[in-house]
Design a protein around this motif. Sequence first.
Motif, PDB file in Angstrom:
ATOM      1  N   ILE A 155      35.115  43.035  43.467  1.00 11.22           N
ATOM      2  CA  ILE A 155      33.688  43.592  44.001  1.00 11.22           C
ATOM      3  C   ILE A 155      33.382  44.310  42.609  1.00 11.22           C
ATOM      4  CG2 ILE A 155      34.195  46.609  44.163  1.00 11.22           C
ATOM      5  CD1 ILE A 155      36.636  46.069  45.963  1.00 11.22           C
ATOM      6  N   HIS A 156      33.963  43.937  41.716  1.00 14.62           N
ATOM      7  CA  HIS A 156      33.038  44.336  40.318  1.00 14.62           C
ATOM      8  C   HIS A 156      31.971  42.992  39.780  1.00 14.62           C
ATOM      9  CE1 HIS A 156      34.499  48.151  38.176  1.00 14.62           C
ATOM     10  NE2 HIS A 156      35.524  47.978  39.016  1.00 14.62           N
ATOM     11  N   GLY A 157      31.684  42.119  40.679  1.00 13.82           N
ATOM     12  CA  GLY A 157      30.799  40.645  40.610  1.00 13.82           C
ATOM     13  C   GLY A 157      31.482  39.802  40.061  1.00 13.82           C
ATOM     14  N   ALA A 158      32.358  39.352  39.391  1.00 15.84           N
ATOM     15  CA  ALA A 158      33.702  38.685  39.217  1.00 15.84           C
ATOM     16  C   ALA A 158      33.203  37.253  40.196  1.00 15.84           C
ATOM     17  CB  ALA A 158      34.899  38.616  38.592  1.00 15.84           C
ATOM     18  N   ARG A 159      32.689  35.620  39.794  1.00 16.18           N
ATOM     19  CA  ARG A 159      32.597  35.306  40.618  1.00 16.18           C
ATOM     20  C   ARG A 159      33.371  33.848  40.078  1.00 16.18           C
ATOM     21  NH1 ARG A 159      31.642  38.484  43.449  1.00 16.18           N
ATOM     22  NH2 ARG A 159      30.339  39.309  45.045  1.00 16.18           N
ATOM     23  N   GLY A 160      34.014  32.812  40.593  1.00 13.93           N
ATOM     24  CA  GLY A 160      34.544  31.970  40.013  1.00 13.93           C
ATOM     25  C   GLY A 160      36.239  31.251  40.358  1.00 13.93           C
ATOM     26  N   THR A 161      36.527  30.311  39.379  1.00 14.38           N
ATOM     27  CA  THR A 161      38.120  30.139  40.027  1.00 14.38           C
ATOM     28  C   THR A 161      39.237  30.654  39.106  1.00 14.38           C
ATOM     29  OG1 THR A 161      36.950  27.933  40.371  1.00 14.38           O
ATOM     30  CG2 THR A 161      38.917  28.339  39.668  1.00 14.38           C
ATOM     31  N   VAL A 162      39.703  31.361  39.313  1.00 17.23           N
ATOM     32  CA  VAL A 162      41.582  31.361  38.687  1.00 17.23           C
ATOM     33  C   VAL A 162      42.657  31.324  39.226  1.00 17.23           C
ATOM     34  CG1 VAL A 162      42.111  34.190  38.131  1.00 17.23           C
ATOM     35  CG2 VAL A 162      39.619  33.824  38.393  1.00 17.23           C
ATOM     36  N   ARG A 163      43.223  30.753  37.711  1.00 13.01           N
ATOM     37  CA  ARG A 163      44.828  30.391  38.348  1.00 13.01           C
ATOM     38  C   ARG A 163      45.739  31.307  38.155  1.00 13.01           C
ATOM     39  NH1 ARG A 163      45.722  25.611  34.307  1.00 13.01           N
ATOM     40  NH2 ARG A 163      47.369  25.662  35.373  1.00 13.01           N
ATOM     41  N   THR A 164      46.007  31.796  39.667  1.00 18.66           N
ATOM     42  CA  THR A 164      47.711  32.585  39.508  1.00 18.66           C
ATOM     43  C   THR A 164      48.934  31.575  39.367  1.00 18.66           C
ATOM     44  OG1 THR A 164      47.583  32.678  41.699  1.00 18.66           O
ATOM     45  CG2 THR A 164      45.840  33.707  41.017  1.00 18.66           C
ATOM     46  N   VAL A 165      49.501  33.043  39.508  1.00 20.63           N
ATOM     47  CA  VAL A 165      50.913  32.122  39.274  1.00 20.63           C
ATOM     48  C   VAL A 165      51.405  30.952  40.074  1.00 20.63           C
ATOM     49  CG1 VAL A 165      53.493  32.798  39.788  1.00 20.63           C
ATOM     50  CG2 VAL A 165      52.183  34.100  39.406  1.00 20.63           C
ATOM     51  N   HIS A 166      50.875  31.269  41.842  1.00 21.10           N
ATOM     52  CA  HIS A 166      50.827  30.088  42.630  1.00 21.10           C
ATOM     53  C   HIS A 166      50.144  28.935  42.536  1.00 21.10           C
ATOM     54  CE1 HIS A 166      54.759  32.069  44.235  1.00 21.10           C
ATOM     55  NE2 HIS A 166      54.543  33.509  44.034  1.00 21.10           N
ATOM     56  N   ARG A 167      48.987  29.127  42.902  1.00 25.08           N
ATOM     57  CA  ARG A 167      47.591  27.953  42.859  1.00 25.08           C
ATOM     58  C   ARG A 167      46.027  29.084  42.441  1.00 25.08           C
ATOM     59  NH1 ARG A 167      49.846  30.462  47.276  1.00 25.08           N
ATOM     60  NH2 ARG A 167      50.666  27.726  47.409  1.00 25.08           N
ATOM     61  N   THR A 168      45.094  27.640  43.235  1.00 14.48           N
ATOM     62  CA  THR A 168      44.236  27.996  42.240  1.00 14.48           C
ATOM     63  C   THR A 168      43.028  28.671  43.513  1.00 14.48           C
ATOM     64  OG1 THR A 168      43.949  26.465  41.279  1.00 14.48           O
ATOM     65  CG2 THR A 168      41.760  27.541  41.604  1.00 14.48           C
TER      66      THR A 168
END
Length: 332
Positions: free
Chosen positions: A214-227
Motif C-alpha cells: 500500500i505504501h508503494g513497495a514493489r519487488g521480491t521478498v523472501r518470507t519464512v515459507h517462500r518467495t
Amino acid sequence: MTDLYIAAGGGGDPIGTLVAARTVTVDPAPPPIATYAWERPEVDPTSRPLGQRDFTGLAREAGGAAFTPAARARPPAGSTMPGLARDLPARLLLLDPAQGLFALARQIEAMAEAAGGRIRVIDIGGDILTHGDEPTLRSPFGDACTLAACHLTGIPTTVYVAGPGLDGEIDEQLLLERLGGRHPLTPSRNAASAAGPALAWHPSEASALWAAAIHGARGTVRTVHRTIRLTPVSPRLYHLPLREALDHNPVARALLDERPATLDAAADLSHRLTGIHGLAPERDHASPADPPAGSTATDRHRLVRMIQCVRGRMSFEIDVAPRFDYGRHQHR
C-alpha cells in the motif's frame, strides 16, 4: 451502529482487517474486530485456537469476550492478541471455535447484533477462496470455519480478499481469475499507517507485506515459507458476496453439509478433503524458488530497504523473521 469485522484466519489477520476497515468505512471509531487466537507455532506451541479458558484478563462485552492489554495467555500457550489490543485502534473480540460450528455461529451472531450492522469477513492473501487442491496451500481450515459459521448466522455478509497472493498459499493470477474481474478498492497510506505500531513488532507476514505494498513497495521478498512478489495488484482489496466465496471453498460447503459436532470432527473433515488437518502445524511445501528447508533467511533487510525507499517513508519497520518472543510483547 457499526459493522462487525472478522479476521478470517486469526494470527496477524486483525492487523490487515483494521486496514480494510479504515478503507471500507469513513467512521473514525475503533471498529469491532472478531478474531481467533490461533497463531503460528513460535507464538503458540499448542497448534490450536485458544478459547476463553486459555486467557486471564479478558473483558466482557455485549456479544462476547474482548481482549485487553492486560490479558494473558495461560502457559504453555502464547498469544499476540493482548499486544494487538494495546497497539491497534480497534476492539478485538475473541472467537472461540472449541465447541464446534454452531457455537461459533452463535458467537458471531451475538457480536454482529451487538454491533448493529452487517458482517464483513477479511482474509489477507486469499486462501479463503481455496479449492482445496492448490500445491502451496497450508492453512485452509480457519477460513472455512469462518465462512460456514457466517452463513449459519443468516446475517448479510461480504467477504474481502486483501493483497491477493501475499500469504503465499494461492497464486495471485489464479486468485484474480476467481475474483472474476471485480473492481477493487485501494487502501490509502493513512489506512495502512493506522496499523504501524502493531506491525513494528508483530511477526505477521501477509499483513506486513500488504501494508508495504500500500505504501508503494514493489519487488521480491523472501518470507519464512517462500518467495513473494509485490506487484501493482498487491495493494488491492477485493470484495464478493458470501455465497460466491462458499462456492469456491469445498471445506466450508462440507462443514455446512455435514455439520460436525466438534472442532476435531471439523478438522478431520478438512483433512479428508485437502490432506491438511486444521489442528496440526501448518504444512510446508518446498519449491525451487523457496528458501531451503531449515533456512532462516527471510530477506528482512531487503523488505526494510524497500519500505524506506518508497515515497512518503513509512512510520514503522516490518520484520518477517521467523523467530518471535511473544512473552516480551505480552508484557512490555
